[in-house]
Design a protein around this motif. Structure first.
Motif, short mmCIF file in Angstrom:
data_model
loop_
_atom_site.label_atom_id
_atom_site.label_comp_id
_atom_site.label_asym_id
_atom_site.label_seq_id
_atom_site.Cartn_x
_atom_site.Cartn_y
_atom_site.Cartn_z
N LEU B 333 18.25 -1.62 -51.90
CA LEU B 333 17.20 -1.06 -51.05
C LEU B 333 16.02 -0.65 -51.93
CD1 LEU B 333 20.03 -0.47 -49.57
CD2 LEU B 333 18.76 1.22 -48.27
N ASP B 334 14.82 -1.09 -51.55
CA ASP B 334 13.65 -0.70 -52.34
C ASP B 334 13.03 0.57 -51.79
OD1 ASP B 334 11.87 -1.19 -50.25
OD2 ASP B 334 11.35 -3.20 -50.94
N GLU B 335 11.95 1.03 -52.45
CA GLU B 335 11.35 2.33 -52.14
C GLU B 335 10.82 2.44 -50.70
OE1 GLU B 335 7.43 2.72 -54.25
OE2 GLU B 335 8.10 0.85 -55.15
N ASP B 336 10.60 1.32 -50.02
CA ASP B 336 10.09 1.37 -48.65
C ASP B 336 11.18 1.55 -47.60
OD1 ASP B 336 7.61 1.02 -49.65
OD2 ASP B 336 7.44 -1.12 -49.12
N GLN B 337 12.42 1.48 -48.01
CA GLN B 337 13.51 1.52 -47.03
C GLN B 337 13.86 2.95 -46.63
OE1 GLN B 337 14.20 -1.15 -45.58
NE2 GLN B 337 13.24 -2.52 -47.07
N CYS B 338 14.24 3.09 -45.37
CA CYS B 338 14.60 4.40 -44.82
C CYS B 338 16.12 4.56 -44.83
CB CYS B 338 14.06 4.52 -43.39
SG CYS B 338 14.57 6.04 -42.57
N ILE B 339 16.58 5.57 -45.54
CA ILE B 339 18.03 5.78 -45.65
C ILE B 339 18.62 6.17 -44.29
CG2 ILE B 339 19.82 7.21 -46.74
CD1 ILE B 339 18.47 5.25 -48.68
N VAL B 340 17.88 6.96 -43.53
CA VAL B 340 18.41 7.38 -42.23
C VAL B 340 18.59 6.16 -41.31
CG1 VAL B 340 17.98 8.82 -40.19
CG2 VAL B 340 17.34 9.65 -42.46
N ARG B 341 17.58 5.30 -41.32
CA ARG B 341 17.66 4.11 -40.46
C ARG B 341 18.81 3.20 -40.92
NH1 ARG B 341 14.72 2.41 -36.54
NH2 ARG B 341 14.84 0.24 -35.88
N ASN B 342 18.93 3.02 -42.21
CA ASN B 342 20.00 2.18 -42.75
C ASN B 342 21.38 2.75 -42.40
OD1 ASN B 342 20.56 -0.19 -44.54
ND2 ASN B 342 21.68 1.37 -45.67
N THR B 343 21.49 4.06 -42.50
CA THR B 343 22.78 4.70 -42.19
C THR B 343 23.08 4.59 -40.70
OG1 THR B 343 22.25 6.26 -43.95
CG2 THR B 343 24.12 6.81 -42.54
N TRP B 344 22.05 4.79 -39.87
CA TRP B 344 22.23 4.62 -38.43
C TRP B 344 22.67 3.18 -38.12
CZ3 TRP B 344 18.62 1.39 -35.66
CH2 TRP B 344 19.00 1.18 -34.34
#
Lengths: 174, 451
Positions: B333-344
């Motif tokens: 995951l690069d700096e533009d990715q959202c951890i919350v969205r990925n986890t969801w």
């Protein structure tokens, strides 16, 4: 939505029944039920989906109770229990694909076809849905189209346009 | 360049055919095993190799084989788990597409070792093209006398069949796979009894991943001791890593276990660095089920040493600061990715794939998905993070199969390492919907983070 009579009769061709017999021969005697998943794939490939009439016929063929077929068909995500478009675009919507833009591709397909996820276009040709990881994360975003489950990889809006136009051509020629 | 055992000949034109596969040395392992070795000797070589299950659990393959019960007059089965469905993992599809005979050869040698006369390759249903490829390869092998009755005049018989699944992640769990192969819903069985005692049709059964079975071929060709010389410590041999996400060169790479994570991500031999000149934010190192780690923790151990691509090094620090090699599904995951969205997204996957047998998993996965969805969409509460941890703890360890754990770990680890990003979503509900939190301190040197 495409209107199809749920009670329409389903005939299995001799070719299909021969295929069933070949599948059943893969398992030890008395374990014919193992043929259920592969047989359902064969039936869906011919009919486009699994009607209750078709499932009852599969149950009769394998000499098992109809419920044993329904419970399997409803458990696995690949079996369609209602009519679909001729081409079902199944787009991966899981993590790695979303990192490289799968959600935009799914939205774009919806706009392009003018239907919601799970609906069939008026000409009966297309439906689409998001599916879970297709094990092609290195070639993301990806979609697949049954019954051959051909993969289309590294999708862009342009390649989606091209794919839909190719499928329309294919349908008009057949 | 590291040694290649499985993908050495991947670029040879026509390697998917028996003819070309044999020209590159294919089917030597079948001849060697069946003509010159006893079944116990084959098992012994696999034990010596230190090969560990490549599907995710990492259990020693030779040991698993030695548990197989061998009652007189009862059929034994080898079933290959090709239900590759772990998000981030696509190595088995790659291997089966390009070198199907590597799997077929491995199946023959392994079936011989276990005394199985009928073996199945259970392939996920979506891989219809791979099913056709394997069926063709089996027909070729049969025509050449490597399958069927009296293989190579040895008196050993083996029939090999390909079974399509129906599209269910849970069928990658070995007892769910066996249920599915018996024509039922993919509900995992309560263990014991383990498949080695009562598996397919109630008979003793071994279930192995595609890559594990393919690795048996070089082990028999070169000997278990040679195989064990590759790698590091108890992580012997080579491993296929599926690299995806925001990298320059996504794809399947065969590594010698022990390569540093930094080299794997940044060297031209492998991933070729982060795409579009961005910076690394986080990595899911072994398929979606394993804990996500921020950049600083995936590259280095807490003591400052480089983290390596091996079973031990990736799990160094336990779940506090470590993760797992898992299936080798390496998602960057690069700096533009959202951890919350990925986890969801991952939690939606587990909710969708839960078989529904155990209440903690059936209810808990849906609950986590809902809470994560509201956080991502600007309706979260500060108490949601503790709630998620609480729910994940109540799933973990309380289910028949490991899907519950697999659903719990990504959520718990995301909150452990990225809590400030979750809190930012609660404090900035309108921004949360359209913008990303960014990199924060996740790429900073370690001492500042680990307190």
């Amino acid at each position: 939505m495409l209107k199809v009579e749920e009670t329409q009769s389903v005939e299995f061709s001799t070719e299909l029944v021969n295929k069933f017999a070949e599948i059943v021969s893969r398992y030890p005697e008395g374990k014919e039920k193992s043929a259920l998943l592969p047989i359902l794939h064969e039936v869906q490939a011919v009919n486009g989906w699994l009607s209750s009439v078709a499932m009852d016929k599969v149950a009769a063929y394998l000499n098992i109770a109809p419920i044993e077929v329904y419970e399997v068909a409803s458990f696995y995500s690949m079996y369609f229990l209602r009519p679909q478009g001729k081409f079902v675009l199944e787009v991966c919507r899981t993590g790695p694909c979303c990192l490289v833009g799968a959600e935009k591709i799914i939205d774009y397909i919806g706009e392009k076809l003018g239907v919601k996820e799970g609906e069939v276009t008026a000409d009966g040709l297309f439906s689409y849905r998001g599916v879970e990881c297709l094990a092609a994360c290195g070639f993301a975003p990806v979609l697949q189209i049954g019954p051959e489950y051909t993969f289309y990889e590294n999708l862009t809006t342009n390649s989606v346009d091209q794919l839909i136009s190719d499928l329309k051509d294919k349908a008009s020629k057949s | 360049m590291g040694r290649k055992l499985l993908l050495e000949h991947i670029n040879v034109p026509g390697i998917n055919t028996l003819e070309v596969y044999r020209k590159t040395g294919g089917y030597r392992a079948v001849e060697k095993a069946i003509k010159t070795m006893s079944t116990d000797e084959v098992v012994e070589e696999v034990k010596k190799s230190g090969l560990r299950g490549r599907g995710g659990a990492g259990f020693p393959t030779g040991m698993k084989w030695s548990f197989l019960a061998k009652p007189e007059g009862v059929a034994r089965y080898l079933v290959c788990n090709a239900d590759e469905s772990e998000p981030g993992t696509f190595k088995d599809r790659y291997l089966m597409t390009n070198i199907p005979h590597a799997l077929i050869e491995g199946m023959i040698v392994s079936s011989y070792a276990l005394g199985a006369n009928t073996s199945y390759i259970y392939v996920r249903g979506e891989m219809m093209p791979q099913i056709r490829i394997l069926e063709k390869a089996i027909a070729e092998a049969k025509a050449a006398g490597f399958l069927g009755k009296n293989i190579l005049g040895s008196g050993y018989d083996l029939e090999l069949y390909v079974q399509p699944g129906g599209g269910a992640y849970i069928c990658g769990e070995e007892t769910a796979l066996l249920e599915s192969l018996e024509g039922k819903r993919g509900n995992p069985r309560i263990k014991p009894p383990f498949p080695a005692i009562a598996g397919l049709y109630g008979c003793p059964t071994v279930v192995n991943n595609v890559e594990s079975i393919a690795a048996v071929v070089p082990i028999i060709n070169d000997g278990g001791e040679e195989y064990a010389k590759i790698g590091i410590g108890r992580s012997t041999g080579t491993k296929l890593i599926s690299a995806s996400g925001n990298i320059n060169k996504p794809g399947v790479y065969e590594i010698e276990l022990g390569v540093s994570v930094e080299d794997f991500i940044y060297s031209e031999e492998y991933c070729g660095g982060i795409a579009n000149g961005k910076r690394l934010k986080a990595v899911v190192a072994g398929g979606s089920s394993v804990p996500i780690l921020p950049a600083n923790l995936i590259l280095n151990l807490v003591n400052g040493d480089k983290r390596l691509m091996s079973y031990e090094s990736l799990s160094e620090g336990g779940f506090t600061t470590g993760t797992m090699l898992g299936s080798g599904g390496f998602v960057v995951l690069d700096e533009d990715q959202c951890i919350v969205r990925n986890t969801w997204n991952f939690s939606r996957f587990y909710h969708h794939e839960s078989c529904g047998q155990c209440s903690p998993c059936r209810e808990g996965t849906g609950w986590m998905e809902k809470v994560l969805h509201r956080l991502e969409n600007g309706h979260g509460k500060m108490s949601d993070m503790d709630l998620l941890v609480d729910v994940s703890k109540k799933i973990e360890g309380n289910t028949i199969c490991p899907l519950g754990d697999a659903a719990a770990w990504p959520v718990a680890s995301a909150i452990r390492h990225f809590r400030d990003e979750f809190e930012w979503h609660v404090r900035n509900p309108t921004l949360a919907v359209k913008e990303n939190f960014g990199l924060a301190h996740y790429a900073d040197p370690l001492p500042e983070l680990v307190s």
